[in-house]
Scaffold this motif. Structure first.
Motif, PDB file in Angstrom:
ATOM      1  N   TRP A 133       0.669  -1.341  -0.035  1.00 51.12           N
ATOM      2  CA  TRP A 133      -0.123   0.070  -0.048  1.00 51.12           C
ATOM      3  C   TRP A 133       0.868   1.223  -0.072  1.00 51.12           C
ATOM      4  CZ3 TRP A 133      -4.651   2.371   0.067  1.00 51.12           C
ATOM      5  CH2 TRP A 133      -4.875   3.508   0.561  1.00 51.12           C
ATOM      6  N   LEU A 134       1.849   1.200   0.757  1.00 53.35           N
ATOM      7  CA  LEU A 134       2.709   2.397   0.824  1.00 53.35           C
ATOM      8  C   LEU A 134       3.451   2.449  -0.431  1.00 53.35           C
ATOM      9  CD1 LEU A 134       4.510   1.813   4.196  1.00 53.35           C
ATOM     10  CD2 LEU A 134       2.723   3.647   3.706  1.00 53.35           C
ATOM     11  N   TYR A 135       3.784   1.510  -1.060  1.00 52.26           N
ATOM     12  CA  TYR A 135       4.380   1.555  -2.454  1.00 52.26           C
ATOM     13  C   TYR A 135       3.425   2.484  -3.579  1.00 52.26           C
ATOM     14  CZ  TYR A 135       5.418   0.388  -7.257  1.00 52.26           C
ATOM     15  OH  TYR A 135       5.740   0.369  -8.668  1.00 52.26           O
ATOM     16  N   GLN A 136       2.379   1.945  -3.347  1.00 54.73           N
ATOM     17  CA  GLN A 136       1.080   2.375  -4.051  1.00 54.73           C
ATOM     18  C   GLN A 136       0.907   3.809  -4.088  1.00 54.73           C
ATOM     19  OE1 GLN A 136      -1.668  -1.414  -4.379  1.00 54.73           O
ATOM     20  NE2 GLN A 136      -2.613   0.303  -3.915  1.00 54.73           N
ATOM     21  N   CYS A 137       1.088   4.305  -2.637  1.00 53.83           N
ATOM     22  CA  CYS A 137       0.754   5.549  -2.257  1.00 53.83           C
ATOM     23  C   CYS A 137       1.873   6.431  -2.989  1.00 53.83           C
ATOM     24  CB  CYS A 137       0.633   5.758  -0.746  1.00 53.83           C
ATOM     25  SG  CYS A 137      -0.754   5.228  -0.324  1.00 53.83           S
ATOM     26  N   CYS A 138       3.322   5.988  -2.505  1.00 56.69           N
ATOM     27  CA  CYS A 138       4.352   6.838  -2.901  1.00 56.69           C
ATOM     28  C   CYS A 138       4.645   7.207  -4.479  1.00 56.69           C
ATOM     29  CB  CYS A 138       5.809   6.179  -2.581  1.00 56.69           C
ATOM     30  SG  CYS A 138       6.039   6.042  -0.615  1.00 56.69           S
ATOM     31  N   LEU A 139       4.245   5.934  -4.882  1.00 50.82           N
ATOM     32  CA  LEU A 139       4.222   6.134  -6.489  1.00 50.82           C
ATOM     33  C   LEU A 139       3.167   7.190  -7.105  1.00 50.82           C
ATOM     34  CD1 LEU A 139       6.026   4.611  -8.969  1.00 50.82           C
ATOM     35  CD2 LEU A 139       6.612   4.204  -6.492  1.00 50.82           C
ATOM     36  N   ALA A 140       1.813   6.969  -6.554  1.00 56.33           N
ATOM     37  CA  ALA A 140       0.795   7.917  -6.661  1.00 56.33           C
ATOM     38  C   ALA A 140       1.055   9.408  -6.561  1.00 56.33           C
ATOM     39  CB  ALA A 140      -0.369   7.223  -5.986  1.00 56.33           C
ATOM     40  N   MET A 141       1.850   9.669  -5.401  1.00 55.86           N
ATOM     41  CA  MET A 141       2.327  11.113  -5.244  1.00 55.86           C
ATOM     42  C   MET A 141       3.369  11.377  -6.079  1.00 55.86           C
ATOM     43  SD  MET A 141       2.502  10.937  -1.058  1.00 55.86           S
ATOM     44  CE  MET A 141       2.599  12.631  -0.813  1.00 55.86           C
ATOM     45  N   LEU A 142       4.156  10.642  -6.841  1.00 53.40           N
ATOM     46  CA  LEU A 142       5.318  10.894  -7.751  1.00 53.40           C
ATOM     47  C   LEU A 142       4.622  11.035  -8.910  1.00 53.40           C
ATOM     48  CD1 LEU A 142       8.053   8.589  -6.503  1.00 53.40           C
ATOM     49  CD2 LEU A 142       8.338  11.021  -6.547  1.00 53.40           C
ATOM     50  N   THR A 143       3.902  10.503  -9.468  1.00 53.64           N
ATOM     51  CA  THR A 143       3.239  10.393 -10.715  1.00 53.64           C
ATOM     52  C   THR A 143       2.243  11.093 -11.066  1.00 53.64           C
ATOM     53  OG1 THR A 143       2.102   8.287 -10.515  1.00 53.64           O
ATOM     54  CG2 THR A 143       4.277   8.204 -11.039  1.00 53.64           C
ATOM     55  N   GLY A 144       1.377  11.090  -9.670  1.00 58.27           N
ATOM     56  CA  GLY A 144      -0.077  11.701 -10.245  1.00 58.27           C
ATOM     57  C   GLY A 144      -1.034  10.975 -10.677  1.00 58.27           C
ATOM     58  N   PHE A 145      -0.749   9.656 -10.841  1.00 57.74           N
ATOM     59  CA  PHE A 145      -1.555   8.723 -11.125  1.00 57.74           C
ATOM     60  C   PHE A 145      -2.511   8.096  -9.737  1.00 57.74           C
ATOM     61  CE2 PHE A 145      -1.718   6.772 -15.481  1.00 57.74           C
ATOM     62  CZ  PHE A 145      -1.296   7.959 -16.167  1.00 57.74           C
ATOM     63  N   GLU A 146      -3.510   7.859  -9.761  1.00 57.30           N
ATOM     64  CA  GLU A 146      -4.330   7.423  -8.698  1.00 57.30           C
ATOM     65  C   GLU A 146      -4.033   5.952  -8.279  1.00 57.30           C
ATOM     66  OE1 GLU A 146      -5.767   8.958 -11.167  1.00 57.30           O
ATOM     67  OE2 GLU A 146      -5.880  10.811 -10.675  1.00 57.30           O
ATOM     68  N   ALA A 147      -4.055   5.218  -9.206  1.00 64.85           N
ATOM     69  CA  ALA A 147      -3.838   3.603  -9.018  1.00 64.85           C
ATOM     70  C   ALA A 147      -2.711   3.131  -9.642  1.00 64.85           C
ATOM     71  CB  ALA A 147      -5.082   3.006  -9.782  1.00 64.85           C
ATOM     72  N   ILE A 148      -1.875   2.486  -8.709  1.00 63.50           N
ATOM     73  CA  ILE A 148      -0.547   1.899  -9.347  1.00 63.50           C
ATOM     74  C   ILE A 148      -0.526   0.586  -8.552  1.00 63.50           C
ATOM     75  CG2 ILE A 148       2.071   2.198  -8.985  1.00 63.50           C
ATOM     76  CD1 ILE A 148       1.135   4.756 -10.337  1.00 63.50           C
ATOM     77  N   ASN A 149      -0.049  -0.261  -9.383  1.00 59.25           N
ATOM     78  CA  ASN A 149       0.131  -1.790  -8.664  1.00 59.25           C
ATOM     79  C   ASN A 149       1.594  -2.090  -9.102  1.00 59.25           C
ATOM     80  OD1 ASN A 149       0.246  -3.156 -11.218  1.00 59.25           O
ATOM     81  ND2 ASN A 149      -1.941  -3.680 -11.112  1.00 59.25           N
ATOM     82  N   ALA A 150       1.813  -3.348  -8.188  1.00 58.86           N
ATOM     83  CA  ALA A 150       3.131  -3.787  -8.240  1.00 58.86           C
ATOM     84  C   ALA A 150       3.116  -5.152  -9.029  1.00 58.86           C
ATOM     85  CB  ALA A 150       3.878  -4.311  -6.938  1.00 58.86           C
ATOM     86  N   SER A 151       2.334  -5.636  -9.845  1.00 56.00           N
ATOM     87  CA  SER A 151       1.971  -6.839 -10.742  1.00 56.00           C
ATOM     88  C   SER A 151       2.790  -6.998 -12.027  1.00 56.00           C
ATOM     89  CB  SER A 151       0.569  -6.734 -10.936  1.00 56.00           C
ATOM     90  OG  SER A 151      -0.228  -6.810  -9.835  1.00 56.00           O
ATOM     91  N   GLN A 152       3.770  -6.054 -12.296  1.00 56.64           N
ATOM     92  CA  GLN A 152       4.383  -6.217 -13.579  1.00 56.64           C
ATOM     93  C   GLN A 152       5.940  -6.815 -13.313  1.00 56.64           C
ATOM     94  OE1 GLN A 152       2.281  -6.391 -16.178  1.00 56.64           O
ATOM     95  NE2 GLN A 152       0.887  -5.679 -14.726  1.00 56.64           N
ATOM     96  N   TYR A 153       6.444  -7.298 -14.203  1.00 60.99           N
ATOM     97  CA  TYR A 153       7.677  -7.963 -14.082  1.00 60.99           C
ATOM     98  C   TYR A 153       8.801  -6.735 -14.410  1.00 60.99           C
ATOM     99  CZ  TYR A 153       5.222 -12.410 -15.070  1.00 60.99           C
ATOM    100  OH  TYR A 153       4.325 -13.438 -15.048  1.00 60.99           O
TER     101      TYR A 153
END
Ligand SMILES: Cc1ncc(COP(=O)(O)O)c(C=O)c1O
Length: 1019
Positions: A133-153
Motif C-alpha cells: 500500500w505504501l508503495y502504491q501511495c508513494c508512486l501515486a504521489m510521484l506520478t500523479g496517477f491514482e492507481a498504481i500496482n506492483a504486478s508487472q515484471y
C-alpha cells in the motif's frame, strides 16, 4: 578488503538449525526411518515406485558434488569476484543505478516480509499489505496517477500489459497502436515477441535522427491513416537517447484522436524539482491515461538486469471511475475488519486468473511484490528532500560532464537542440565501441554504444547516464580519460571556459509544477515501523507453511548473502562481457544443471515467473508450427484441474477462446479428469479427433494439482505428437519429482521450473519469482533471449537461430538465478533427489496421519499415491453441524482455513482446485516432530469445530485484525492516499512465536474463550 579474504557472514549459521542441516533438510535419519516405517516402507525410493520405469531419471545426475556450508560460501564469493565492477560507471540505458538507502537492506532482511506468500490470508499478511500500500501511495504521489500496482515484471512487460489494457478500454474494439521509436529498443523487442500471433498490432514511428525524438507532425500523419483502428499511442517521457519528448503535445494528440495516452517514465525523475508528473500532462493538465515504468533502481542495484519492478498505473478519479477494473494484476485497498479496525486487503482480484481463467485480464500470478516493498522503504527513507537531491544530483552530474566533454576536440552533442535530463548522447570523432573498450581497460564502464539506434550513424554515438552515484572526482576522471583518448581541448576552436558551453534548455512546461510532498519520517522510526510490520506476517522459517501448490519451503540465508555480493549485485547488464564473466559462468552452469535436472537438451534462463515460462512455451509452440507452415493450429488442451494461469497464458499467447453455445470452436479446450484423478484418456482421444490438425499443444501439470503423478503422461505425449501437437508441462510441482523423472522420456517439449518454489527463492509477499524453461530439441532453435556459450576466450552470448525474441528487457531476474545456483551447489547431485523424496515423504506421512479424520479429495481417488501434496475436506458430519450453525457447505472451508492462523500456522490453499478442499504441501523443510504437531493441530481444529461449530463465525482470533470485510473494500475501492502520518501498526493478539510455545490444548482453550467473547459482543 583484500581480494583473497572472505568477509565474515552477517549471521551465525549455527544458530539457525535449518540453515546448517544437510540439503536444508532438518529431519534426522531416525525421523526419516520412522516416517517411512509408518507407511510400511524402508527406503525413500519406494515412495516413487509407481512412477513408470521408462520415465525414471538415470543416476547419477550430471550435477557437481555438493559443497559444505563453508566451501559454498567461499565459492560464491570467489565466483562474484570473477566479475569486474568498477566504482565508475556511466551506464544506465533504461536501468539506472542509484545509491541504496540503508533502510533497504534492513527491510530486505526482515524474513517475515521476505519469505511470506501473496497476501491471500489478509489477517495474517497485514505487514505485506501495508508495505505494498505504501508503495502504491508513494508512486501515486510521484506520478500523479491514482492507481498504481506492483504486478508487472519489468517495464517491458508492463508496456505490453498497457497495450492490452488500452485495447480492452477501447469501446470500439480497436487493437492498433503507435509506439514511438524513442522507446527503449529492449522494450520494443519484448512487445514484438509477445504480440506476435495475437490480435494486437502496432507500428513503430521512427525518430528524427537530427533531434533524437519523434516529430509530432509525422506521428499525427501516421495516426490519421490508422484512425479507425487506433487504440493508443505509447511514448517515453525520456527516450532511449536521453532526449525529452513533448509529453503535453503527445498527450493532447492522443486525446484529440480519442485514444489512450500511454506514457513510459522513470519515477526517480519525477521528484520535486524534476520532470513533470504524468498525471498532469497535456495543456489542460488532465494527464496521460496509462502509466508504465521501471522502479528497480529506486530500491536495489542493477543485479545484471533483475529482479525488475514494472510500474503500472491507471487513472482513478471522477472522470475515470471504471478504467481501473480493466487493469491487469492486483491492487491493495483500504479495508476494515469486522470490528471496524483499519486494515488492508487485495482488491479487484476477482479478475485474477485463478477465478476467471481464460477470461482473465492477465496471466501474472507471482508478481514483483517484494521489490515494491523495498521501493516503498527506499522512497520513505529518502523522504521528500532525499529523493529531490538524488534526482537533482543526476541532472547536475550530467550537465557538468556534458560541459566538460563538449570542450574536447571533435566531441559534440548528437542532438544539440533537444533537451535532456540526466543522460545524453555524444557524437564522437572515433568509434564508440573502441572508446568503451579502452575505458574498460582503465577501470571505467563508460556508457552504451547507441549507434545502431541512429540511422546513418558511423558507429560513433555514445550514451552516458548519470545519477547520485558520481562524485566530482569521478567526473574529473571521466574528462581525463576522454582527454587521454581524444586529446586536450582545442584552444582555438573550443570555448575558453567550460561554463560557456551552451546546453539545450529544458522548457518549463516539461518540469514539475507542484512539490511531491513525500513525508520525511525519522530513520529510526522507520526501522521500528517496518520491523513491526514484519511481525504481522509469518514465515516458513518458523514452521510448516502448508500452502499447497506454492512449495513454501525454507529459503536459505546464504542465498541472500550470495545474491547481494557486490560483484553480482552491482553489475550492470550493459557491462562489457569481459567484465561479466563470473555472472555469465553462473548462467552457463544453470543452463547445464537444468538440462541435467529435466533431461531436456536446451534451457533458457530469461523468464521471470512460472506464468511467463508458460507464455514462452506457447510462443515457441506457435513459432514452431509457423515454421512448418501450420498456422491453423488454434487450440490448446488444458485439464479442468489446471491452475488458472494455464488458460490465461494460452489466451495471452493468442489462443483466444471462441464459443458457439456450449461448444468451443477454438482457443482453450478443457480435458476431463478420469476416476483416478488423472487425465481421462478417452476424453483426450475424442478431443484429438474433434480438433484434428488444429491442436497446437497440451498443457499438463505433473504431478497434477491433486498431488497425483500422471502415470500415463508418456502415452498422452505420444498421442499429442502423433497429431502434430506439442506438450507443455507445468513444472510448478517439480519439488516432487526433480532428479527422479526424465522429462525428455516423458515426451515434454517445454517445462518451466518455478524457482521461487522448488529452487528456494523467497516469495516476497507476492514475488518476484523466477523461472527456468527447458525444451526439447524441436524447440531449441526458438528459445527466447540469448544463450550463454563457452568459448576458448571465455563465456559469450549467442542468439538461437529462430529465436522468438526476448521476453524480458535483460537477462531475467539475475539476482534470483544466483540464489537458485547457490542452492543447487549446496544440494549437489545427491541433494536434488533427496530433496524431492523427503518432500514426498513429508506429504505422505502427514496424509497418513490425517486421512482417518478427514476425507481425501478427489473423492474417487483415496488410494492414488500422493506425491508432494494432498487435498482433504471436512467430514460429512462436520458439514452438517456447520450447516445447522448457519454456515453453509460452500462457505465453510474459508473460515476453517482461518483456524490455522489461530494455531500459529498459515492456512493451506483453500478451495482450489476443489471447491471444498484444503490443499496441504508440507515440503521437506520440517522435522517429524514439527509435522506431528501440525497434524495434531489440524485434528484438534476438527474437534473444536465439531464441538462448537459457531467458532467459524468468529475466526481468526489472535491475528492483529479480525476477519476483513473484503466485500466492502471491493465496492468502495481506495488504492492510494497522500501519506502524512505514519500508519499505526496493530499488534498480534497472540504472536505466532508465542502460539508455537503453547500446548495445543491451551490454544484450543484460548480460541473457545475468544470466540465466546466475540459472539457475546455481536449480540
Ligand atoms: C500449478 C501452477 N502453475 C502455474 C503457476 C504460476 O506460476 P507463477 O506464480 O510463478 O507465475 C502456479 C503458481 O502458483 C502454480 O501453482
Amino acid at each position: 578488503m583484500n581480494q583473497t579474504t572472505i568477509p565474515p557472514l552477517p549471521y551465525n549459521p549455527k544458530a539457525l538449525p535449518r540453515e546448517t542441516a544437510r540439503h536444508y533438510i532438518p529431519a534426522t535419519a531416525q525421523d526419516i526411518q520412522a516416517m517411512l516405517g509408518s507407511l510400511g516402507l524402508s527406503q525413500l525410493d519406494e515412495l516413487l515406485q509407481h512412477i513408470p520405469a521408462s520415465v525414471r531419471m538415470a543416476e547419477p545426475l550430471a550435477l557437481p558434488e555438493e559443497l559444505s556450508y563453508e566451501a559454498l560460501y567461499r565459492h560464491v564469493v570467489e565466483q562474484s569476484r570473477k566479475n569486474c565492477v568498477p566504482d565508475m560507471a556511466f551506464l544506465g540505458d533504461g536501468l539506472p543505478h542509484y545509491k541504496v538507502p540503508d533502510l533497504v537492506p534492513f527491510v530486505a532482511g526482515l524474513r517475515e516480509l521476505m519469505t511470506a506468500y501473496t497476501p491471500y490470508q489478509p489477517e495474517r499478511s497485514q505487514g505485506t499489505l501495508m508495505t505494498q500500500w505504501l508503495y502504491q501511495c508513494c508512486l501515486a504521489m510521484l506520478t500523479g496517477f491514482e492507481a498504481i500496482n506492483a504486478s508487472q515484471y519489468d517495464r517491458a512487460t508492463s508496456l505490453v500489459e498497457a497495450l492490452y489494457t488500452a485495447a480492452r478500454l477501447s469501446r470500439q474494439g480497436r487493437t492498433h497502436f503507435l509506439l514511438l521509436g524513442s522507446l527503449w529498443p529492449q522494450d520494443l523487442e519484448v512487445v514484438r515477441t509477445l504480440l506476435e500471433g495475437t490480435r494486437l498490432t502496432y507500428d513503430v514511428v521512427p525518430i528524427d535522427p537530427a533531434r533524437g525524438t519523434v516529430p509530432l507532425a509525422a506521428l499525427e500523419q501516421q495516426a490519421t491513416v490508422k484512425a479507425d483502428t487506433l487504440a493508443g499511442i505509447a511514448f517515453p517521457q525520456v527516450g532511449s537517447l536521453g532526449c525529452l519528448e513533448d509529453v503535453d503535445g503527445l498527450t493532447d494528440l492522443a486525446h484529440r484522436l480519442g485514444v489512450r495516452a500511454i506514457v513510459v517514465t522513470d519515477p526517480m525523475l519525477l521528484a520535486t524539482g524534476g520532470l513533470k508528473a504524468p498525471g498532469t500532462f497535456g495543456q489542460e493538465g488532465e494527464g496521460a491515461d496509462i502509466l508504465v515504468g521501471e522502479a528497480q533502481h529506486l530500491a536495489i542495484p542493477p543485479h545484471y538486469g533483475g529482479p525488475g519492478l514494472g510500474v503500472f498505473g491507471m487513472r482513478y478519479n471522477a472522470a475515470h471511475q471504471q478504467d481501473m477494473r480493466q487493469a491487469p494484476g492486483r491492487f491493495v485497498g483500504d479495508a476494515q475488519d469486522e470490528a471496524g479496525r483499519p486494515a488492508k486487503v487485495m482488491v479487484l482480484s476477482t479478475r485474477e486468473q485463478h477465478i476467471r481463467r481464460h477470461k482473465a485480464t492477465s496471466n501474472i500470478c507471482t508478481n514483483q511484490g517484494f521489490v515494491a516493498t523495498l521501493t516503498a522503504a527506499a522512497i520513505l527513507a529518502r523522504g521528500e528532500q532525499g529523493i529531490q537531491e538524488a534526482c537533482a544530483r543526476g541532472r547536475t552530474n550530467a550537465t557538468t560532464a556534458a560541459r566538460a566533454l563538449l570542450r574536447l576536440p571533435g566531441v559534440r552533442l548528437a542532438f544539440p537542440d533537444t533537451p535532456f535530463w540526466n543522460a545524453f548522447v555524444l557524437a564522437l570523432p572515433c568509434s564508440s565501441a573502441a572508446m568503451i573498450e579502452t575505458a574498460r581497460q582503465r577501470g571505467i564502464h563508460l556508457g552504451v554504444d547507441v549507434s545502431s539506434r541512429l540511422p546513418g550513424s558511423t558507429g560513433n554515438h555514445l550514451l552516458l547516464s548519470f545519477s547520485d552515484l558520481q562524485e566530482p572526482a569521478h567526473l574529473e576522471r571521466l574528462t581525463e580519460v576522454f582527454v587521454e583518448m581524444l586529446g586536450a581541448p582545442d584552444p582555438a576552436g573550443a570555448p575558453a571556459h567550460a561554463t560557456t558551453v551552451t546546453l539545450p534548455e529544458v522548457p518549463t512546461a516539461y518540469l514539475r509544477r507542484e512539490p511531491v510532498g513525500l513525508p520525511s519520517w525519522d530513520g529510526e522510526q522507520l526501522r521500528t515501523f517496518f520491523a513491526s510490520l514484519s511481525e504481522q506476517n509469518i514465515s516458513p522459517d518458523r514452521t510448516c507453511y502448508p500452502l499447497g501448490s506454492c512449495t513454501m519451503k525454507y529459503n536459505p540465508y546464504i542465498n541472500e548473502v550470495a545474491a547481494s555480493l557486490p560483484g553480482f549485485a552491482q553489475l550492470h547488464p550493459d557491462a562489457p562481457l569481459a567484465d561479466a564473466q563470473g555472472t555469465l559462468e553462473v548462467l552457463y552452469n544453470l543452463q547445464e544443471y537444468f538440462k541435467a535436472i529435466t533431461g531436456l537438451p536446451a534451457v533458457t534462463t530469461q523468464p521471470v515467473a512460472g506464468a511467463q515460462g508458460e507464455l514462452v512455451g506457447l510462443k515457441m509452440f506457435q513459432a514452431y508450427h509457423r515454421s512448418r507452415g501450420e498456422t491453423q493450429r488454434d487450440v490448446v488442451l488444458i485439464p479442468h484441474s489446471a491452475h488458472g494461469t494455464n488458460p490465461a497464458t494460452a489466451t495471452m499467447a493468442g489462443f483466444e477462446t471462441v464459443q458457439r453455445g456450449a461448444e468451443t470452436l477454438s482457443g482453450v479446450v478443457e480435458i476431463h479428469a478420469g476416476s483416478n484423478g488423472q487425465i481421462d484418456l478417452d476424453h483426450l482421444r475424442q478431443l484429438l479427433t474433434r480438433y484434428r490438425g488444429r491442436i497446437a499443444g497440451i498443457m499438463i501439470t505433473n504431478p497434477n494439482t491433486s498431488g497425483v503423478f500422471e502415470t500415463r503422461f508418456q502415452e498422452i505425449a505420444a498421442l499429442m505428437h502423433a497429431e502434430g501437437g506439442l506438450v507443455y508441462m507445468d513444472g510448478a510441482n517439480m519439488n516432487a519429482i526433480a532428479g527422479w523423472v526424465d522429462l525428455g522420456a516423458l515426451g515434454v517439449d517445454a517445462v518451466h521450473n518455478n524457482n521461487h518454489k522448488t529452487w528456494t527463492i523467497p516469495h516476497g509477499g507476492g514475488g518476484p519469482g523466477d523461472a527456468i524453461v527447458a525444451v526439447s530439441a524441436r524447440l531449441a532453435p526458438f528459445l527466447p533471449g540469448v544463450q550463454v556459450v563457452r568459448t576458448a576466450h571465455g563465456y559469450a552470448l549467442e542468439h538461437p537461430s529462430q529465436s522468438i525474441g526476448s521476453v524480458h528487457r535483460h537477462f531475467g531476474n539475475m539476482g534470483h538465478k544466483i540464489r537458485a545456483y547457490t542452492y543447487l551447489r549446496a544440494l549437489g547431485r545427491q541433494g536434488v533427489r533427496r530433496m524431492s523424496a523427503v518432500a514426498v515423504l513429508a506429504a505422505r506421512y502427514l496424509h497418513q496421519r490425517l486421512k482417518g479424520h478427514f476425507p481425501t479429495l478427489p473423492r474417487e481417488t483415496p488410494d492414488s499415491p500422493r506425491m508432494h501434496e494432498f487435498i482433504i475436506t471436512l467430514p460429512e458430519a462436520t458439514f452438517e453441524k456447520l450447516e445447522a450453525a448457519g454456515i453453509s457447505r460452500t462457505r465453510a472451508i474459508g473460515p476453517f482455513g482461518k483456524l490455522f492462523l489461530d494455531f500459529g500456522y498459515h492456512a493451506p490453499t483453500v478451495s482450489f482446485p476443489e471447491a471444498q478442499g484444503l490443499m496441504i504441501e508440507p515440503t521437506e523443510s520440517y522435522t517429524k516432530a514439527e509435522l506431528d504437531r501440525f497434524a495434531d493441530a489440524i485434528i484438534m481444529m476438527l474437534q473444536l469445530v465439531n464441538e462448537q461449530p459457531t467458532i467459524l463465525h468468529t475466526v481468526p482470533h489472535f491475528t492483529p485484525v479480525d476477519r476483513i470485510d473484503d466485500v466492502s473494500a471491493n465496492k468502495h475501492v481506495v488504492v492510494s492516499a497522500r501519506l502524512t502520518t505514519m500508519p499505526p501498526v496493530l499488534p498480534n493478539r497472540i504472536a505466532p512465536d508465542q502460539l508455537a510455545q503453547m500446548p495445543l490444548e491451551a490454544i484450543a482453550e484460548a480460541i473457545r474463550a475468544a470466540s465466546a467473547a466475540k459472539l457475546q459482543d455481536k449480540q
